[in-house]
Motif scaffolding. Structure first.
Motif, short mmCIF file in Angstrom:
data_model
loop_
_atom_site.label_atom_id
_atom_site.label_comp_id
_atom_site.label_asym_id
_atom_site.label_seq_id
_atom_site.Cartn_x
_atom_site.Cartn_y
_atom_site.Cartn_z
N ALA A 33 41.07 38.13 35.18
CA ALA A 33 40.92 37.54 36.52
C ALA A 33 40.72 38.64 37.56
N LEU A 34 41.49 39.72 37.46
CA LEU A 34 41.34 40.83 38.40
C LEU A 34 39.98 41.49 38.23
N ASP A 35 39.54 41.65 36.99
CA ASP A 35 38.22 42.24 36.74
C ASP A 35 37.10 41.38 37.35
N TYR A 36 37.18 40.07 37.12
CA TYR A 36 36.18 39.17 37.69
C TYR A 36 36.24 39.18 39.22
N SER A 37 37.45 39.24 39.75
CA SER A 37 37.62 39.28 41.20
C SER A 37 36.89 40.47 41.80
N GLU A 38 37.02 41.62 41.15
CA GLU A 38 36.33 42.82 41.62
C GLU A 38 34.82 42.72 41.40
N ALA A 39 34.43 42.26 40.23
CA ALA A 39 33.00 42.19 39.88
C ALA A 39 32.22 41.28 40.82
N PHE A 40 32.84 40.16 41.22
CA PHE A 40 32.15 39.19 42.06
C PHE A 40 32.55 39.28 43.53
N GLY A 41 33.50 40.17 43.85
CA GLY A 41 33.94 40.30 45.23
C GLY A 41 34.70 39.09 45.74
N ILE A 42 35.30 38.34 44.82
CA ILE A 42 36.05 37.14 45.18
C ILE A 42 37.53 37.51 45.16
N ARG A 43 38.10 37.71 46.33
CA ARG A 43 39.48 38.19 46.40
C ARG A 43 40.45 37.13 46.94
N LEU A 44 39.98 35.92 47.05
CA LEU A 44 40.78 34.82 47.60
C LEU A 44 42.11 34.65 46.86
N PHE A 45 42.09 34.76 45.54
CA PHE A 45 43.29 34.52 44.74
C PHE A 45 43.91 35.81 44.19
N GLN A 46 43.52 36.95 44.73
CA GLN A 46 43.99 38.22 44.20
C GLN A 46 45.52 38.33 44.23
N SER A 47 46.15 37.91 45.31
CA SER A 47 47.61 38.00 45.37
C SER A 47 48.27 37.07 44.35
N GLU A 48 47.69 35.92 44.13
CA GLU A 48 48.23 35.00 43.12
C GLU A 48 48.05 35.56 41.71
N ILE A 49 46.93 36.22 41.48
CA ILE A 49 46.71 36.84 40.18
C ILE A 49 47.75 37.92 39.94
N LEU A 50 48.00 38.74 40.95
CA LEU A 50 49.00 39.80 40.82
C LEU A 50 50.38 39.22 40.58
N ARG A 51 50.71 38.13 41.29
CA ARG A 51 52.02 37.49 41.10
C ARG A 51 52.16 36.94 39.69
N THR A 52 51.11 36.29 39.22
CA THR A 52 51.14 35.71 37.87
C THR A 52 51.29 36.81 36.82
N LYS A 53 50.56 37.90 36.99
CA LYS A 53 50.68 39.02 36.05
C LYS A 53 52.10 39.58 36.10
N ALA A 54 52.65 39.72 37.30
CA ALA A 54 54.01 40.24 37.45
C ALA A 54 55.03 39.38 36.71
N GLN A 55 54.84 38.08 36.75
CA GLN A 55 55.78 37.20 36.06
C GLN A 55 55.69 37.34 34.55
N ALA A 56 54.56 37.85 34.07
CA ALA A 56 54.37 37.97 32.62
C ALA A 56 54.79 39.32 32.06
N VAL A 57 54.84 40.35 32.91
CA VAL A 57 55.19 41.68 32.39
C VAL A 57 56.69 41.78 32.18
N ALA A 58 57.08 42.59 31.21
CA ALA A 58 58.49 42.72 30.87
C ALA A 58 59.17 43.87 31.62
N ARG A 59 58.42 44.89 31.98
CA ARG A 59 59.01 46.07 32.62
C ARG A 59 59.26 45.81 34.10
N SER A 60 60.49 46.02 34.53
CA SER A 60 60.86 45.66 35.90
C SER A 60 60.15 46.51 36.95
N ARG A 61 59.90 47.78 36.66
CA ARG A 61 59.19 48.61 37.66
C ARG A 61 57.77 48.12 37.87
#
Length: 103
Positions: A33-61
């Motif tokens: 999603a982040l790659d497509y966001s950059e490729a197409f210049g569509i950043r509307l959901f970038q913060s939501e993508i980052l939040r979703t990724k954060a919820q999936a990663v195991a490392r707290s930092r």
């Protein structure tokens, strides 16, 4: 064209994988999603993508860094709801973030 919908579509896929407990697939879909966001210049959901990724990663930092980036992105975009959702997850209130969207 249709490619502009790909960041949002991959965000939905990432959320489904996360809900199913497949963190690896959720991170992969978030990265796509982040790659497509950059490729197409569509950043509307970038913060939501980052939040979703954060919820999936195991490392707290990494999780904290992603959530801080999500909050900063949402602020820059004036997306108050997305800012609140990422802030709630950063505070450990993941369920409240889901309610914030529904309510």
């Amino acid at each position: 064209g249709a490619g502009q919908a790909l960041p949002f579509a991959q965000l939905l896929v990432a959320g489904l994988h996360h809900a199913a407990g497949d963190r690896t697939a959720a991170v992969q879909a978030s990265n796509a999603a982040l790659d497509y966001s950059e490729a197409f210049g569509i950043r509307l959901f970038q913060s939501e993508i980052l939040r979703t990724k954060a919820q999936a990663v195991a490392r707290s930092r990494e999780r904290s860094a992603l959530l801080e980036a999500a909050i900063a992105t949402a602020r820059r975009q004036g997306a108050r709801l997305f800012e609140v959702r990422a802030s709630l997850v950063l505070q450990g209130k993941d369920n409240a973030a889901s309610i914030a969207l529904a309510g």
